[in-house]
Design a protein around this motif. Structure first.
Motif, PDB file in Angstrom:
ATOM      1  N   VAL A 115       0.844  -1.199   0.000  1.00 25.42           N
ATOM      2  CA  VAL A 115       0.000   0.000   0.000  1.00 25.42           C
ATOM      3  C   VAL A 115       0.879   1.249   0.000  1.00 25.42           C
ATOM      4  O   VAL A 115       0.568   2.250  -0.641  1.00 25.42           O
ATOM      5  N   SER A 135      -5.578  -4.634   1.287  1.00 21.65           N
ATOM      6  CA  SER A 135      -5.093  -3.306   0.897  1.00 21.65           C
ATOM      7  C   SER A 135      -6.226  -2.293   0.965  1.00 21.65           C
ATOM      8  O   SER A 135      -6.044  -1.173   1.455  1.00 21.65           O
ATOM      9  N   ARG A 174      -6.356   1.102   3.210  1.00 22.38           N
ATOM     10  CA  ARG A 174      -6.527   2.410   2.563  1.00 22.38           C
ATOM     11  C   ARG A 174      -7.798   3.096   3.032  1.00 22.38           C
ATOM     12  O   ARG A 174      -7.803   4.293   3.323  1.00 22.38           O
TER      13      ARG A 174
END
Length: 173
Positions: free
Chosen positions: A21, A49, A53
């Motif tokens: 990431v 991921s 995020r």
């Protein structure tokens, strides 16, 4: 996605996902091919991921993160939360840098002047205030000047756009 408790709860694996990431080397399928197929692997890494995020991008509290991943067993949730807490600032910085990389142009300096247009070649008496805005931008290391002349309506549109952009930027921090 098949989740192997011994693999997912290993913080090393989750930290490698966070590395991905943040733009560094993500975990490699080769190291885990005995556990997951390619399709499962891609789905797992993409899901994790996205969790990292989203949690940082939306400034989610621990409770909100836990609620968003409540479909996982509690052991997985705790492992994810632990890694997230430890690398929150690093992920946030990577997301900000990725957002900034969208445009290579940066504002270096600006200057402005207010002028009053008294007449034009078509009208003898105007009395219209105009703003001259000079921007010095830097694109790929090269300084580029830009000059803009705006009337009151155009200036108000610019101000509204900048206020909207500022609200978005404040939400990223």
């Amino acid at each position: 996605v098949l989740l192997s408790e011994t693999i997912l709860c290993e913080s090393k694996f989750l930290h490698r996902v966070i590395d991905g990431v943040c733009g560094r080397d993500p975990p490699r399928l080769h190291d885990y091919s005995s556990v997951w197929s390619l399709r499962e692997w891609l789905e797992l890494v993409d899901t994790l991921s996205s969790i990292f995020r989203t949690a940082i991008g939306k400034k989610m509290s621990d409770e909100e993160v836990q609620q968003s991943i409540n479909w996982l067993d509690i052991g997985y949730q705790e492992a994810i939360l632990t890694c997230l807490k430890g690398r929150k600032e690093e992920i946030r910085q990577a997301l900000v840098e990725k957002t900034n990389a969208i445009s290579s142009t940066q504002l270096q300096d600006f200057d402005w002047q207010i002028k009053l247009a008294l007449s034009s070649d078509k009208i003898s008496s105007l009395q219209i205030p105009l703003l001259n805005l000079d921007l010095d931008t830097k694109e790929n290391g090269v300084l580029k000047p830009l000059s803009i002349e705006m009337n009151r309506e155009e200036l108000q549109n610019l101000i509204n756009s900048l206020e909207s952009a500022n609200k978005v930027a404040l939400n990223l921090n």
